[in-house]
Design an enzyme around this catalytic site. Structure first.
Site, PDB file in Angstrom:
ATOM      1  CG  ASN A  37     -16.494 -37.912  36.188  1.00  0.00           C
ATOM      2  OD1 ASN A  37     -17.614 -37.795  36.697  1.00  0.00           O
ATOM      3  ND2 ASN A  37     -15.425 -37.284  36.668  1.00  0.00           N
ATOM      4  CD1 TRP A  38     -21.439 -38.688  31.539  1.00  0.00           C
ATOM      5  CD2 TRP A  38     -23.626 -38.778  31.989  1.00  0.00           C
ATOM      6  NE1 TRP A  38     -22.049 -39.348  30.510  1.00  0.00           N
ATOM      7  CE2 TRP A  38     -23.400 -39.420  30.756  1.00  0.00           C
ATOM      8  CE3 TRP A  38     -24.935 -38.726  32.481  1.00  0.00           C
ATOM      9  CZ2 TRP A  38     -24.432 -39.976  29.993  1.00  0.00           C
ATOM     10  CZ3 TRP A  38     -25.965 -39.291  31.733  1.00  0.00           C
ATOM     11  CH2 TRP A  38     -25.714 -39.910  30.501  1.00  0.00           C
ATOM     12  CE  LYS A  39     -15.321 -33.855  35.008  1.00  0.00           C
ATOM     13  NZ  LYS A  39     -14.173 -33.000  35.057  1.00  0.00           N
ATOM     14  CG  HIS A  89     -12.338 -36.569  39.759  1.00  0.00           C
ATOM     15  ND1 HIS A  89     -12.165 -35.204  39.652  1.00  0.00           N
ATOM     16  CD2 HIS A  89     -12.403 -37.044  38.488  1.00  0.00           C
ATOM     17  CE1 HIS A  89     -12.134 -34.879  38.373  1.00  0.00           C
ATOM     18  NE2 HIS A  89     -12.272 -35.971  37.636  1.00  0.00           N
ATOM     19  CD  GLU A 122     -13.637 -31.900  38.385  1.00  0.00           C
ATOM     20  OE1 GLU A 122     -14.710 -32.520  38.471  1.00  0.00           O
ATOM     21  OE2 GLU A 122     -13.117 -31.590  37.292  1.00  0.00           O
ATOM     22  CD  GLU A 150      -9.135 -38.256  35.721  1.00  0.00           C
ATOM     23  OE1 GLU A 150      -9.761 -38.332  34.659  1.00  0.00           O
ATOM     24  OE2 GLU A 150      -9.626 -37.809  36.775  1.00  0.00           O
ATOM     25  N   GLY A 204     -10.354 -30.975  31.668  1.00  0.00           N
ATOM     26  CA  GLY A 204     -11.276 -29.939  31.191  1.00  0.00           C
ATOM     27  C   GLY A 204     -10.588 -28.724  30.584  1.00  0.00           C
ATOM     28  CB  SER A 231      -8.251 -32.662  27.505  1.00  0.00           C
ATOM     29  OG  SER A 231      -8.538 -31.604  28.406  1.00  0.00           O
ATOM     30  N   GLY A 265     -14.270 -36.983  30.859  1.00  0.00           N
ATOM     31  CA  GLY A 265     -15.244 -36.052  31.417  1.00  0.00           C
ATOM     32  C   GLY A 265     -16.107 -35.461  30.313  1.00  0.00           C
ATOM     33  N   GLY A 266     -15.749 -34.263  29.869  1.00  0.00           N
ATOM     34  CA  GLY A 266     -16.565 -33.516  28.904  1.00  0.00           C
ATOM     35  C   GLY A 266     -17.013 -34.324  27.695  1.00  0.00           C
TER      36      GLY A 266
HETATM   37  C1  PEP Z   1     -12.304 -36.013  34.400  1.00  0.00           C
HETATM   38  O1  PEP Z   1     -12.908 -35.156  35.016  1.00  0.00           O
HETATM   39  O2  PEP Z   1     -12.115 -37.120  34.928  1.00  0.00           O
HETATM   40  C2  PEP Z   1     -11.812 -35.691  33.068  1.00  0.00           C
HETATM   41  C3  PEP Z   1     -10.874 -36.436  32.561  1.00  0.00           C
HETATM   42  O3  PEP Z   1     -12.389 -34.610  32.455  1.00  0.00           O
HETATM   43  P1  PEP Z   1     -12.116 -34.130  30.936  1.00  0.00           P
HETATM   44  O4  PEP Z   1     -12.156 -35.337  30.053  1.00  0.00           O
HETATM   45  O5  PEP Z   1     -13.239 -33.176  30.656  1.00  0.00           O
HETATM   46  O6  PEP Z   1     -10.772 -33.482  30.928  1.00  0.00           O
END
Ligand code: PEP
Length: 257
Positions: A10-12, A93, A95, A168, A174, A214, A235-236
């Site tokens: 997920n590049w957000k 999600h 966010e 999640e 994050g 994470s 994500g990251g």
């Molecule tokens: C996400 O936003 O779906 C996520 C899991 O982010 P991260 O891996 O950065 O925690």
């Protein structure tokens, strides 16, 4: 046949055309790791460019509107995602829930719209730190899912191909914190039981449940080897081919062991 582990980036709101080379590198690496299903959800502006370049990975969106078209400035419909080459959409999600006030019923409407447009869906759920500390994480997540999962009227539908669930915990996204494997196993077991009760053993037992929060190459093997974890939403660590494919390789190894 058990499904391949599913590793989704997920590049957000990260990525301009300069990131296409990273997507290309991910795609080439995925061709060498066919035991794992790899996909990325870049910003909308990159869906079509990534689709044009990718030979192996699927590209998808991070959200869609529940209507097909209309006066919804700034929104995008599921049909538009599909038209751009998108094969799936991430829905619900945390966010989106937090920053855009999305409710479970809206997420369900989006899920129905996405399925109607021929997209696969990744439906996210998860609890806040406060909810976990109060001991209500499991009931919270089950309530979220019951209210947002689509119904699938057609019994011949291959539900487990069209639906993926992503657990999640919000406090792990994050932050560098991850849930313990015991907590992940407990939550994924509860989600599995719910999926079986809603869709029957044949489908519910096959739907992949991803863990997100994470995930990095260093912790991926342990998380991915946990009972009922069918992959990861990342994500990251999905923003560079090195770290993202490090996770995909760990998934391939967990599969072999
Ligand atoms: C996400 O936003 O779906 C996520 C899991 O982010 P991260 O891996 O950065 O925690």
């Amino acid at each position: 046949m058990p499904k391949r582990p599913y590793i989704v980036g997920n590049w957000k709101m990260h990525g301009t055309r300069a990131m296409l080379s990273e997507a290309r590198t991910i795609d080439r690496a995925a061709q060498r790791h066919m035991k794992v299903e790899v996909a990325i959800a870049p910003p909308y502006t990159l869906i079509h460019p990534v689709h044009r370049e990718a030979e192996q990975i699927a590209v998808g969106a991070q959200d869609c509107h529940h209507e097909e078209s209309g006066a919804h400035t700034g929104d995008i419909s599921a049909a538009m995602v599909a038209d751009a080459g998108g094969k799936f959409v991430i829905l619900g999600h945390s966010e989106r829930r937090q920053n855009h006030g999305e409710t479970d019923s809206e997420i369900k409407a989006k899920a129905d719209a996405a399925l109607n447009a021929g997209l696969r869906i990744i439906l996210c759920c998860g609890e806040s730190e406060k909810t976990r500390d109060s001991g209500k994480a499991v009931s919270h997540v089950k309530k979220q899912l019951k209210a947002s999962l689509p119904q699938f009227e057609d019994s011949s539908e291959d539900i487990s191909e069209r639906l993926t669930v992503a657990y999640e915990p919000i406090w792990a996204i994050g932050t560098g914190k991850t849930a313990t494997t015991d907590d992940i196993a407990e939550m994924h077991g509860e989600i599995r039981a719910l999926l079986i009760s809603l869709y029957g053993e044949e489908h519910g037992a096959e739907v992949r449940i991803l863990y997100g929060g994470s995930v990095k190459p260093e912790n991926a093997a342990e998380i991915l080897a946990t009972q009922d974890v069918g992959g990861a939403l990342v994500g990251g660590a999905s923003l560079t081919a090195d770290s993202f494919m490090g996770i995909a390789m760990a998934a391939g190894e967990a599969e072999e062991s």
